[in-house]
Motif scaffolding. Structure first.
Motif, PDB file in Angstrom:
ATOM      1  N   CYS A   1      13.484  -6.275  30.075  1.00  0.00           N
ATOM      2  CA  CYS A   1      13.316  -7.733  30.202  1.00  0.00           C
ATOM      3  C   CYS A   1      12.139  -8.275  29.401  1.00  0.00           C
ATOM      4  N   THR A   2      11.148  -7.470  29.099  1.00  0.00           N
ATOM      5  CA  THR A   2      10.012  -7.977  28.321  1.00  0.00           C
ATOM      6  C   THR A   2      10.325  -8.010  26.825  1.00  0.00           C
ATOM      7  N   GLY A   3      11.366  -7.317  26.382  1.00  0.00           N
ATOM      8  CA  GLY A   3      11.896  -7.489  25.032  1.00  0.00           C
ATOM      9  C   GLY A   3      10.977  -7.110  23.884  1.00  0.00           C
ATOM     10  N   GLY A   4       9.853  -6.451  24.160  1.00  0.00           N
ATOM     11  CA  GLY A   4       8.932  -6.095  23.085  1.00  0.00           C
ATOM     12  C   GLY A   4       7.540  -6.674  23.302  1.00  0.00           C
TER      13      GLY A   4
ATOM     14  N   THR B   1      10.030  -1.416  31.806  1.00  0.00           N
ATOM     15  CA  THR B   1      10.309  -2.657  32.532  1.00  0.00           C
ATOM     16  C   THR B   1      11.799  -2.926  32.518  1.00  0.00           C
ATOM     17  N   THR B   2      12.317  -3.377  33.639  1.00  0.00           N
ATOM     18  CA  THR B   2      13.696  -3.856  33.683  1.00  0.00           C
ATOM     19  C   THR B   2      13.762  -4.940  34.744  1.00  0.00           C
ATOM     20  N   GLY B   3      14.308  -6.089  34.393  1.00  0.00           N
ATOM     21  CA  GLY B   3      14.297  -7.191  35.346  1.00  0.00           C
ATOM     22  C   GLY B   3      15.147  -8.350  34.889  1.00  0.00           C
ATOM     23  N   ILE B   4      15.134  -9.391  35.694  1.00  0.00           N
ATOM     24  CA  ILE B   4      15.948 -10.577  35.413  1.00  0.00           C
ATOM     25  C   ILE B   4      14.998 -11.724  35.086  1.00  0.00           C
ATOM     26  N   ALA B   5      14.878 -12.001  33.776  1.00  0.00           N
ATOM     27  CA  ALA B   5      13.904 -13.003  33.336  1.00  0.00           C
ATOM     28  C   ALA B   5      14.429 -14.424  33.504  1.00  0.00           C
ATOM     29  N   GLY B   6      15.732 -14.566  33.648  1.00  0.00           N
ATOM     30  CA  GLY B   6      16.325 -15.876  33.864  1.00  0.00           C
ATOM     31  C   GLY B   6      16.534 -16.642  32.571  1.00  0.00           C
ATOM     32  N   PRO B   7      16.991 -17.872  32.592  1.00  0.00           N
ATOM     33  CA  PRO B   7      17.332 -18.613  33.811  1.00  0.00           C
ATOM     34  C   PRO B   7      18.650 -18.157  34.449  1.00  0.00           C
ATOM     35  N   ASP B   8      19.494 -17.419  33.699  1.00  0.00           N
ATOM     36  CA  ASP B   8      20.750 -16.942  34.277  1.00  0.00           C
ATOM     37  C   ASP B   8      20.623 -15.475  34.683  1.00  0.00           C
ATOM     38  N   GLY B   9      21.645 -14.953  35.313  1.00  0.00           N
ATOM     39  CA  GLY B   9      21.698 -13.530  35.614  1.00  0.00           C
ATOM     40  C   GLY B   9      21.217 -13.175  37.008  1.00  0.00           C
TER      41      GLY B   9
END
Lengths: 424, 424
Positions: free
Chosen positions: B277-280, B349-357
């Protein structure tokens, strides 16, 4: 063009505690209505400073917004300052007082006399109920114009603006609402002074058109506005399009990664990143766009040389022969990451972000950017200015721009015919 | 207490484009020197407004900072405004001109006459070389005090302040510099209101001590200052240390990644990152520290599930059974990246950053953070507040903090005894 001023109050805005975001929000919202915010005066919680700042603002503009200082504590002085300035009494608004009482009861908080002060308004003011917090706002019509009083907390400021003040201003301006929208041009890869040098010989800006520039690493925003009317604005916009052409990546205020989001969805394509000197910044920026998981599959941050070899398939002999910051390595990184993620496009960066690591041949700021599709690979070399964060930002922006140019069909199909990036 | 004012110039600060961060930075830095910022006047790129704002500021305070309007374009008017206000000529500073020439040459950019304007300074001014960009700053001593002129871009403003102006102000105050240095505490993982709730029962802040808070995602800066003398300051600092303990990651104004740079060098250790989720962002922040290549070997941005399986060795059945945002996946990502890069530590890290999902069970903001060393792995779960960028920043900060705690020996050796992160 009608003008407005903001007076922001609060010690916290000047002590290093809080950033004042009101001016940006207000400027943007008023701009949409054709009203220009011309000044923000931020003062501390000091009665005479507030009085003086609002008085000066009223002398210059017929519309003054005052934020903050409406709470219950002794340093909340905006009400008293306005009463003193306008020579009017403070009166208790019964509806606000009732709301404050109910709210305190609901949260089981003791209603103190200092809390009740929040129901005080300037005699004759229109009360603006607070959709989020406790203290009401006010609209005070005075001889020279109008004063809007809003709470300081950003959520309260914004909702009061949107729910009460902007509708009132829109209704008041009536037909004026059909104004010309301003022109915005987002430019990548041409510096601010180069843009000026290209536009000036074309008699730019023309009479009645204001132009503003705002530069960030690898990006310049040009904004046209003014009273010259639609035809002048369109003529000025046409000059910008002719002179800057494909360097314009958007005609609205969006980021390069948001621009790419559109390009990568029609036709749908996927991209993977192999980052050395940017360290993950490209992935971070791509994934800052909601929904980017549709086209961004992931990437490899190959900071150490072993990672470039092992995870991206860069040839060890090329690393030794040409160095990690080189055309062959950038190319192999882009090709390697594209094939490992089975993406349509692979994007790579390798460079010297500094402050150490530079040599005579490859000084700090030397960067190679690679892009591979299923058939070809392009590599561009740059020398970016500035500090470590600056070099990273420039590299990121120019690598995203290389992908944009490929998606728009602006790169030579035969990469050997590509003119490279050294023109910067 | 000596006072200062700021005059910020730039249409972009009032049109809704940019937030003016100068007042916060300047207020904070001047506060450290015992100087109080009492007003920020933000005006557009308009000659007469700039002249009037600087004149009024000088009438009130003996120290005025002017930011912005030093670039090459026609809307850069600060030089002309000051020349008009002070009745002094503009002269070309040969050193600055030479620097501009070299810089343009190095980047193969055409040197235009508008670019050369940036070397103009007010006659008699001391030139402050720009450590980051092109336009120099100026220190102008006038009858009533001193004017500092700084470029508008935040990185240039900050480095010029830190490298030229604050040292000059410190040297000028001479003996005053022997004042008590203020206390700075950088805190991770405890919110601002929780900090206040912990400190207040201890009679905090004590008489004569000012306390200021500055919060960012996953970080609160506490700053003590005041006239109470060294003993009061030390007593107040002691209360903070007792109440916040290991949540304090530094007692100076540094970032978490700079704090880690020290911890990872003694004894030397390497780290690799596996980011979903942090993408880099974590790699970007780690590599924003110069010299980070000594301990950061690289990472994998595993945005797509296939990348988690193929490049990190996450088990497909666990992805199916528990979902990508889960304890087992965070653990396997951390272990996988550690072993693939052969690093001492793997951070994931793995997570739901939103706004969807988001779902009922795993709403937006649900994040798992994993840390693996050669023997153990720890996973913490969180639910972070706010928007997509906020969730990414929180996740990044808390993952770096998990590594910090491991490096300081603050984690239970047996991860099953670790109390986890759910206390947030």
């Amino acid at each position: 063009m009608e003008t407005a001023e903001l007076v922001s109050t609060g010690n916290e805005l000047l002590s290093g505690r809080t950033v004042n975001r009101h001016a940006r929000l207000l400027g943007s919202r008023l701009g949409d209505l054709g009203i220009r915010l011309v000044r923000d005066t931020t003062v501390g919680d000091d009665l005479s400073s507030i009085v003086e700042a609002v008085r000066s603002a009223l002398d210059r503009s017929g519309m003054v917004f005052v934020s903050g200082g409406l709470g219950p504590t002794p340093d909340d002085l905006t009400r008293d300052a306005l009463a003193a300035l306008l020579g009017r009494r403070l009166v208790t608004d019964p509806v606000s007082l009732q709301r404050i009482r109910e709210r305190y009861e609901a949260f089981n908080r003791r209603l103190t006399s200092s809390a009740e002060r929040q129901a005080c308004i300037i005699q004759g003011a229109a009360v603006l109920q607070n959709p989020v917090g406790v203290a009401p706002g006010q609209r005070i019509e005075v001889d020279r114009g109008v004063i809007f009083v809003l709470p300081g907390p950003p959520a309260e400021f914004e909702s009061m603006l949107d729910e009460h003040i902007l509708p009132w201003l829109s209704a008041r301006s009536g037909a004026e609402a059909a104004r010309t929208p301003p022109g915005i041009f987002m430019v990548c890869g041409v510096g601010e002074s180069d843009i000026v040098a290209r536009l000036e010989p074309r008699g730019f800006p023309p009479e009645g058109i204001d132009v503003a520039f705002c530069a960030a690493p690898g990006r310049v925003e040009i904004r046209l506005s003014g009273s010259g009317g639609t035809a002048s604005l369109q003529a000025a916009a046409q000059v910008i399009r002719e002179e800057l052409g494909e360097a314009i990546f958007a005609e609205e205020r969006i980021s390069m990664e948001a621009c790419l989001a559109g390009l990568l969805s029609d036709p749908p394509a996927t991209v993977a990143t192999a980052e050395s000197c940017t360290g993950g910044l490209i992935g971070h920026r791509i994934t800052s766009v909601a929904g980017s998981s549709r086209y961004y599959v992931g990437g490899i941050v190959a900071y150490a040389n072993e990672a470039k070899i092992k995870l991206l398939g860069v040839r060890a002999e090329d690393l030794n022969r040409y160095g990690a910051v080189s055309e062959p390595v950038a190319r192999q990184m882009a090709e390697g990451v594209r094939s490992r993620f089975d993406a349509e496009f692979g994007l790579s960066t390798t460079g010297i972000a500094g402050p150490d690591g530079g040599t005579v041949e490859k000084p700090v700021g030397t960067v190679f950017i690679g892009l591979a599709d299923r058939e070809h690979a392009w590599v561009r070399s740059f020398r970016f200015p500035g500090s470590r964060p600056n070099v990273k930002e420039w590299t990121c922006q120019m690598s995203l721009d290389l992908l944009r140019r490929r998606l728009l069909g602006l790169l030579a199909e035969d990469p050997s015919a590509d003119r490279g990036g050294a023109e910067r």
